[in-house]
Scaffold this active site. Structure first.
Site, PDB file in Angstrom:
ATOM      1  N   LYS A   9       0.845  -1.207   0.000  1.00 53.60           N
ATOM      2  CA  LYS A   9       0.000   0.000   0.000  1.00 53.60           C
ATOM      3  C   LYS A   9       0.880   1.258   0.000  1.00 53.60           C
ATOM      4  O   LYS A   9       2.099   1.185   0.215  1.00 53.60           O
ATOM      5  CB  LYS A   9      -0.921  -0.040   1.227  1.00 53.60           C
ATOM      6  CG  LYS A   9      -1.931  -1.193   1.187  1.00 53.60           C
ATOM      7  CD  LYS A   9      -2.884  -1.135   2.377  1.00 53.60           C
ATOM      8  CE  LYS A   9      -3.891  -2.263   2.343  1.00 53.60           C
ATOM      9  NZ  LYS A   9      -4.867  -2.177   3.464  1.00 53.60           N
ATOM     10  N   TYR A  49     -12.308  -2.301  -3.366  1.00 55.65           N
ATOM     11  CA  TYR A  49     -12.818  -2.360  -1.996  1.00 55.65           C
ATOM     12  C   TYR A  49     -14.348  -2.329  -1.938  1.00 55.65           C
ATOM     13  O   TYR A  49     -14.907  -1.959  -0.912  1.00 55.65           O
ATOM     14  CB  TYR A  49     -12.234  -1.212  -1.177  1.00 55.65           C
ATOM     15  CG  TYR A  49     -10.808  -1.457  -0.695  1.00 55.65           C
ATOM     16  CD1 TYR A  49     -10.480  -2.611   0.020  1.00 55.65           C
ATOM     17  CD2 TYR A  49      -9.795  -0.524  -0.925  1.00 55.65           C
ATOM     18  CE1 TYR A  49      -9.187  -2.838   0.470  1.00 55.65           C
ATOM     19  CE2 TYR A  49      -8.489  -0.742  -0.478  1.00 55.65           C
ATOM     20  CZ  TYR A  49      -8.203  -1.904   0.224  1.00 55.65           C
ATOM     21  OH  TYR A  49      -6.924  -2.126   0.675  1.00 55.65           O
ATOM     22  N   THR A  91      -5.703  -7.696  10.399  1.00 59.74           N
ATOM     23  CA  THR A  91      -6.036  -6.402   9.782  1.00 59.74           C
ATOM     24  C   THR A  91      -5.557  -5.232  10.631  1.00 59.74           C
ATOM     25  O   THR A  91      -4.978  -4.275  10.125  1.00 59.74           O
ATOM     26  CB  THR A  91      -7.569  -6.306   9.582  1.00 59.74           C
ATOM     27  OG1 THR A  91      -7.989  -7.413   8.798  1.00 59.74           O
ATOM     28  CG2 THR A  91      -7.959  -5.009   8.909  1.00 59.74           C
ATOM     29  N   ASN A 112      -2.053  -0.087   7.032  1.00 57.14           N
ATOM     30  CA  ASN A 112      -1.513  -1.376   7.479  1.00 57.14           C
ATOM     31  C   ASN A 112      -0.616  -2.050   6.432  1.00 57.14           C
ATOM     32  O   ASN A 112      -0.555  -3.265   6.336  1.00 57.14           O
ATOM     33  CB  ASN A 112      -2.637  -2.288   7.988  1.00 57.14           C
ATOM     34  CG  ASN A 112      -3.696  -2.541   6.939  1.00 57.14           C
ATOM     35  OD1 ASN A 112      -3.532  -2.175   5.774  1.00 57.14           O
ATOM     36  ND2 ASN A 112      -4.777  -3.188   7.330  1.00 57.14           N
ATOM     37  N   HIS A 115      -1.905  -5.287   1.304  1.00 57.44           N
ATOM     38  CA  HIS A 115      -3.187  -5.956   1.056  1.00 57.44           C
ATOM     39  C   HIS A 115      -2.917  -7.383   0.603  1.00 57.44           C
ATOM     40  O   HIS A 115      -1.967  -7.618  -0.154  1.00 57.44           O
ATOM     41  CB  HIS A 115      -3.971  -5.230  -0.047  1.00 57.44           C
ATOM     42  CG  HIS A 115      -5.143  -6.031  -0.536  1.00 57.44           C
ATOM     43  ND1 HIS A 115      -6.355  -6.030   0.116  1.00 57.44           N
ATOM     44  CD2 HIS A 115      -5.266  -6.911  -1.566  1.00 57.44           C
ATOM     45  CE1 HIS A 115      -7.179  -6.867  -0.508  1.00 57.44           C
ATOM     46  NE2 HIS A 115      -6.537  -7.411  -1.531  1.00 57.44           N
ATOM     47  N   GLU A 126      -9.396 -10.014  -7.862  1.00 56.43           N
ATOM     48  CA  GLU A 126      -8.394  -8.944  -7.713  1.00 56.43           C
ATOM     49  C   GLU A 126      -7.263  -9.084  -8.738  1.00 56.43           C
ATOM     50  O   GLU A 126      -6.781  -8.082  -9.268  1.00 56.43           O
ATOM     51  CB  GLU A 126      -7.876  -8.941  -6.272  1.00 56.43           C
ATOM     52  CG  GLU A 126      -8.969  -8.482  -5.299  1.00 56.43           C
ATOM     53  CD  GLU A 126      -8.682  -8.748  -3.835  1.00 56.43           C
ATOM     54  OE1 GLU A 126      -7.585  -9.253  -3.501  1.00 56.43           O
ATOM     55  OE2 GLU A 126      -9.562  -8.452  -2.995  1.00 56.43           O
TER      56      GLU A 126
HETATM   57  P1  DAT Z   1      -7.855  -6.942   5.304  1.00 53.58           P
HETATM   58  O1  DAT Z   1      -7.058  -5.868   4.605  1.00 53.58           O
HETATM   59  O2  DAT Z   1      -7.098  -7.560   6.444  1.00 53.58           O
HETATM   60  O3  DAT Z   1      -8.425  -7.952   4.350  1.00 53.58           O
HETATM   61  P2  DAT Z   1     -10.549  -5.836   5.490  1.00 53.58           P
HETATM   62  O4  DAT Z   1     -10.828  -6.461   4.154  1.00 53.58           O
HETATM   63  O5  DAT Z   1     -11.517  -6.115   6.586  1.00 53.58           O
HETATM   64  O6  DAT Z   1      -9.092  -6.205   6.017  1.00 53.58           O
HETATM   65  O7  DAT Z   1     -10.470  -4.246   5.326  1.00 53.58           O
HETATM   66  C1  DAT Z   1      -9.824  -3.673   4.216  1.00 53.58           C
HETATM   67  C2  DAT Z   1      -8.998  -2.511   4.695  1.00 53.58           C
HETATM   68  O8  DAT Z   1      -9.863  -1.514   5.236  1.00 53.58           O
HETATM   69  C3  DAT Z   1      -8.028  -2.832   5.816  1.00 53.58           C
HETATM   70  O9  DAT Z   1      -6.806  -3.359   5.341  1.00 53.58           O
HETATM   71  C4  DAT Z   1      -7.848  -1.495   6.469  1.00 53.58           C
HETATM   72  C5  DAT Z   1      -9.216  -0.845   6.315  1.00 53.58           C
HETATM   73  N1  DAT Z   1     -10.028  -1.028   7.535  1.00 53.58           N
HETATM   74  C6  DAT Z   1     -10.578  -2.178   7.966  1.00 53.58           C
HETATM   75  N2  DAT Z   1     -11.242  -2.001   9.112  1.00 53.58           N
HETATM   76  C7  DAT Z   1     -11.067  -0.684   9.433  1.00 53.58           C
HETATM   77  C8  DAT Z   1     -11.513   0.141  10.506  1.00 53.58           C
HETATM   78  N3  DAT Z   1     -12.248  -0.347  11.511  1.00 53.58           N
HETATM   79  N4  DAT Z   1     -11.146   1.456  10.505  1.00 53.58           N
HETATM   80  C9  DAT Z   1     -10.401   1.963   9.486  1.00 53.58           C
HETATM   81  N5  DAT Z   1      -9.961   1.243   8.441  1.00 53.58           N
HETATM   82  C10 DAT Z   1     -10.292  -0.059   8.415  1.00 53.58           C
HETATM   83 MG    MG Z   2      -9.915  -7.853   2.901  1.00 54.04          MG
END
Ligand code: DAT
Ligand code: MG
Length: 147
Positions: A9, A49, A91, A112, A115, A126
């Site tokens: 990212k 997303y 995450t 974080n 991805h 994707e």
């Molecule tokens: P991952 O990236 O582990 O698959 P995800 O698909 O649940 O996680 O979410 C996608 C991204 O969105 C994640 O990498 C960071 C952001 N995100 C997730 N939960 C969040 C939150 N509670 N507050 C802010 N950003 C968040």
């Molecule tokens: Mg995800």
């Protein structure tokens, strides 16, 4: 052979972690089959997303992922989808175990570092979203028998 989509990212790119991240997946024994530097458009970010579009953080997520270039990759190997999620970590970096990428380098859930696709279905979706088939190179490593 299973494939997954991984993406450094904008925060990981700015912090100079592309090489470190590639190195971790190479050392694990996976094979890089495609990689490119890319500036993501808002439209592509919203599609990528899409599953989160009703979440309160969606706007921030799109702002962040389009805030600078990313390094998009496709990796191949047995169980690479699940294994790479383990290497990536939880995450929220606060909960990610030490030794994982997010556990070692991340601080905030919004930034974080990396991805990784979370299922066979999302990996396929994707990969198709970010790469054309001629950008993915199929080849065999001679050390495959040792992995
Ligand atoms: P991952 O990236 O582990 O698959 P995800 O698909 O649940 O996680 O979410 C996608 C991204 O969105 C994640 O990498 C960071 C952001 N995100 C997730 N939960 C969040 C939150 N509670 N507050 C802010 N950003 C968040
Ligand atoms: Mg995800």
């Amino acid at each position: 052979m299973e494939r997954t989509y991984l993406m450094v990212k904008p925060d990981g790119v700015q912090r100079g972690l592309i090489g470190e991240i590639i190195s971790r997946f190479e050392s694990k024994g996976f094979t890089l089959v495609g990689g490119k530097f890319k500036q993501i458009s808002r439209e592509l970010a919203e599609t990528h997303y899409g599953e989160h579009k009703e979440r309160p953080f969606f706007g921030e997520l799109v702002d962040f992922i389009t805030s600078g270039p990313v390094f998009a990759m496709v990796w191949e190997g047995d169980n690479v989808i699940k294994s790479s999620r383990t290497l990536v970590g939880a995450t929220n970096p606060t909960e990610a175990a030490p030794g994982t990428i997010r556990g070692d380098y991340g601080v905030h859930v919004g930034m974080n570092i990396i991805h990784g696709s979370d299922s066979e279905e999302s990996a396929k979706r994707e990969i198709d979203l970010f790469f054309t088939s001629d950008e993915l190179i199929t080849y065999e490593k001679t050390l495959k028998q040792w992995i």
